[in-house]
Design an enzyme around this catalytic site. Structure first.
Site, short mmCIF file in Angstrom:
data_model
loop_
_atom_site.label_atom_id
_atom_site.label_comp_id
_atom_site.label_asym_id
_atom_site.label_seq_id
_atom_site.Cartn_x
_atom_site.Cartn_y
_atom_site.Cartn_z
N HIS A 1 0.83 -0.97 -0.16
CA HIS A 1 0.04 -0.16 -0.10
C HIS A 1 0.58 1.20 -0.03
CE1 HIS A 1 0.74 -1.01 4.20
NE2 HIS A 1 0.77 0.36 4.54
N CYS B 1 2.64 -0.13 15.31
CA CYS B 1 3.61 -0.36 14.37
C CYS B 1 4.10 0.97 13.87
CB CYS B 1 2.80 -1.21 13.37
SG CYS B 1 1.51 -0.37 12.48
#
Length: 743
Positions: A65, A246
């Protein structure tokens, strides 16, 4: 997600051997539909994102992505590979590949797609249906949520080994596109009811709800408690609080949270998860953390405000472990709690240095923001210090450049033509003008940065835009430092108010990038331009005139006050208030504000220099460790790092702090009396050439240092000379000097 994927964007027989080939094959479909304008440019952006961190997930999933200027509208392409493609997942190749494309700057769409898809991928029924469907249209419908996947054959299979998520009471059906969207979170989670309160379900078992903002800012709170341990009902369930994060704060963050919640439900454990996503985070309520039996930290970036979880059994792992080993992490947390393993408490003496981060600090004040239960005064100080902390580097860089410009080119350098139009490489005046003009531009950011990061301290990232806008307005209307303070507080308050408003599901995705910046900026601009900006500008002008007219006794009194403040807590909040007052005056410098800056820096140098001198003059009054600290204190004090005196104050505060305050007051008063000036906000003796009346300035610093050193030696010597009994007699005998160490 309804218009982001169609059957034309699905390839159920993806013929690709590498992730680059897979991305190209799926991207070509996006090009054919007009979603991507430049294939090679888009693929370069995908590769750049992949280089940051592999996008493969355990369970046979790849999610390449990116945000790209070559994307015309948000889109998602799906491919299914028979042999599988390596996307860097530890368990092997991926057979389900999702290519997500978002326009540059379209954070709302990017985050919405990723966070929604990440949650659905934790449903084994969803991934199983994608692996078995034979129709591209059917796969697109499953991903959009138009079709409901059939339950997986076994609750033990699927990504991460977690069971399918049971429908939540009151939630939308899974075939509703809104069901995949995160749920709006309250600004602060509620403190759970104490043990013994009524259960939320008829069975008396604990339930868990998940709440998060539309872009991934989320907190999941345990809602409802089982009956307590009083014997009237079943025992309270084991409670776990968790944090997931993350590097990009998107897919892995929410997948780990979902996996931990599933595992908790399967194990009968209450799990409350704080997702520290890319759009900020909402803190777990202090009561939830206090009631927790254990902590799970699944993260690949530092956990913000980690000290909240100190003193509890803690499992600390990477975010992918939270996805792949959630049941094992729950079990490990229970085992640690049973064994009584706890983390050490975080030291309470972490401080910032006068110029920003200190040896004990952990970053900007917003990263150590107070808990929701803190008093308003505590939170207000934290918000203000957040703005000051981020402003200080601009002050330091801009102030030093301006001062160097004056030192090289003289005070006429401010009238030099723009260096963009006239610059002579061999002339010192041109270089002086370059430094001055660059520093002046850095100074133009002071008020917007101050306001923006005050709002950031209050409302996290959504507060930045209205804060910067309000600060720019304050700069435009000459409201100065006070205007920046007001603009930041107003912007943060407006954003916090908007965040409390519940909005329909379809609007949640655009709230942080469109609605909140638009509405809050308009409100802040109106208030600053037309309501409170002009009165604040008048007050700022009066303060500037007062500082400009300071002379004689008034200046000396102000110097005494500033000196006392700088030395009272040695880099703490009161020290920061005095320092902020001084650097605020540098935003619109005049003779008075330059005197204030000089007095503040001179006084801040005194405590460590005095302690260093005292350890040399009467070393036996200090411990060996203090004498070693004294050697470092010479450099720290000379560099205007007041915190160099903290080790001495911690060991003997009742003697060190008053001594430091007296010396600081003397130095501040003398600096103002000598009319010393300073354009540089930091540097200590290293910027002496940039100080007005430098010799008298050094006299002021030396005088305060001598006074403080003499006082601390006198007080310590008096306290440590105690009468000792004569040998063999109960009467006081000869006086002996006895060195003790304060606790």
């Amino acid at each position: 997600m309804s218009d982001m994927i169609t059957a034309d964007l699905v390839d159920l027989d993806l013929a690709a051997g590498t992730k680059e080939e897979a991305a190209r094959s799926l991207a070509e479909r996006l090009v054919r539909l007009g979603r991507v304008t430049d294939l090679d440019g888009f693929l370069a952006d995908v590769a750049a994102r992949e280089a940051q961190m592999p996008t493969g997930l355990d369970g046979g999933i790849g999610i390449p992505h990116c945000r790209s200027a070559h994307v015309t509208e948000p889109a998602l392409a799906f491919g299914r590979s028979g042999p599988g493609i390596d996307f860097g997942a530890p368990d092997g190749p991926a057979d389900l590949i999702f290519l997500i494309a978002a326009p540059s700057g379209a954070d709302d769409a990017h985050l919405t797609i990723l966070s929604s898809l990440a949650r659905r991928l934790m449903d084994p029924a969803f991934t199983s249906a994608l692996r078995t469907t034979t129709s591209p249209a059917g796969a697109a419908a499953l991903i959009r949520g138009d079709e409901e996947p059939q339950p997986a054959p076994s609750p033990s299979t699927g990504t991460g080994g977690t069971a399918p998520q049971a429908p939540r009471a009151g939630s939308a059906k899974s075939n509703d596109p809104a069901a995949a969207e995160p749920v709006e979170a309250p600004e602060r989670a509620e403190v759970p009811e104490p043990a013994g309160s009524a259960p939320d379900t008829d069975s008396g078992t604990s339930t868990s709800t998940s709440t998060s903002t539309g872009t991934g800012t989320g907190v999941r709170q345990g809602a409802g408690e089982s009956e307590g341990d009083s014997g009237d009902g079943p025992p309270a369930p084991f409670r776990v609080v968790a944090v997931t994060s993350c590097p990009t704060g998107i897919a892995h963050t929410y997948m780990a949270a979902e996996a931990l919640e599933h595992a908790g439900r399967d194990a009968g454990v209450d799990v409350a998860v704080e997702t520290q996503g890319s759009a900020g985070f909402t803190r777990l309520a202090p009561g939830v953390i206090a009631a927790a039996d254990a902590v799970i930290l699944a993260h690949d970036v530092p956990v913000r405000e980690k000290e909240r979880f100190a003193g509890k059994p803690t499992v600390d792992v990477g975010v992918k472990a939270g996805i792949n080993r959630a049941p094992q992490l729950i079990a490990e947390a229970r085992d640690k709690a049973a064994r009584g393993e706890v983390t050490a408490p975080v030291p309470a003496d972490g401080r910032e240095t006068s110029g920003g981060e200190g040896p004990g600090g952990s970053g900007a004040p917003v990263d150590r923001a107070g808990e929701p239960g803190d008093g308003y005064g505590t939170r207000l100080r934290t918000w203000l210090m957040s703005g000051v902390s981020y402003m200080v580097p601009f002050v330091a860089a801009g102030g030093l450049l301006i001062a160097l410009g004056f030192a090289i080119g003289g005070y006429a350098v401010n009238k030099a033509p723009s260096v963009a139009e006239h610059f002579a490489w061999g002339q010192a005046d041109s270089w002086a003008a370059l430094m001055f003009q660059t520093g002046a531009l850095a100074f133009d950011f002071l008020i917007p940065v101050l306001a923006g990061y005050i709002a950031y301290g209050m409302a996290d990232r959504p507060g930045l835009v209205p804060g910067f806008v309000g600060g720019a307005v304050a700069l435009t209307i000459d409201a100065g430092f006070l205007g920046g303070l007001a603009a930041g507080l107003i912007a943060g308050g407006v954003v916090r108010t908007i965040q409390r408003v519940r909005v329909p599901g379809p609007l949640r995705g655009i709230m942080p990038v469109v609605v909140i910046p638009l509405v809050s900026s308009a409100i802040v601009g109106f208030l600053m331009f037309l309501v409170i900006g002009k009165p604040i500008a008048s007050l700022q002008s009066a303060l500037t005139d007062w500082l400009s007219g300071l002379s004689g006794a008034n200046a000396v009194v102000l110097g005494v006050i500033l000196g006392l403040m700088m030395c009272f807590d040695l880099g703490g909040p009161l020290n920061k208030v005095a320092y902020a007052f001084a650097i605020g005056g540098l935003a619109d410098p005049n003779e008075g504000s330059l005197k204030v800056m000089a007095a503040v820096m001179a006084a801040g140098m005194v405590p460590p220099l005095a302690m260093a001198l005292a350890t040399v003059v009467r070393g036996r009054l200090f411990t060996k460790a203090e004498r070693e600290n004294g050697k470092a204190a010479w450099v720290l004090g000379a560099s205007f790092i007041t915190e160099g005196a903290i080790p001495f104050a911690a060991a003997d505060p009742l003697r060190v702090v008053p001594s430091a305050m007296v010396g600081g007051a003397v130095t501040g008063a003398l600096s103002m009396l000598f009319e010393c000036t300073l354009r540089a906000p930091h540097g200590g003796v290293w910027v002496i050439p940039l100080i007005g009346n430098p010799l008298l300035y050094l006299v002021a610093v030396l005088a305060g240092t001598l006074v403080s050193a003499a006082l601390v030696i006198l007080l310590k010597g008096h306290a440590r000379r105690t009468p000792a009994p004569a040998p063999g007699a109960g009467e006081p005998g000869e006086t002996h000097e006895k060195v003790t160490v304060a606790a």
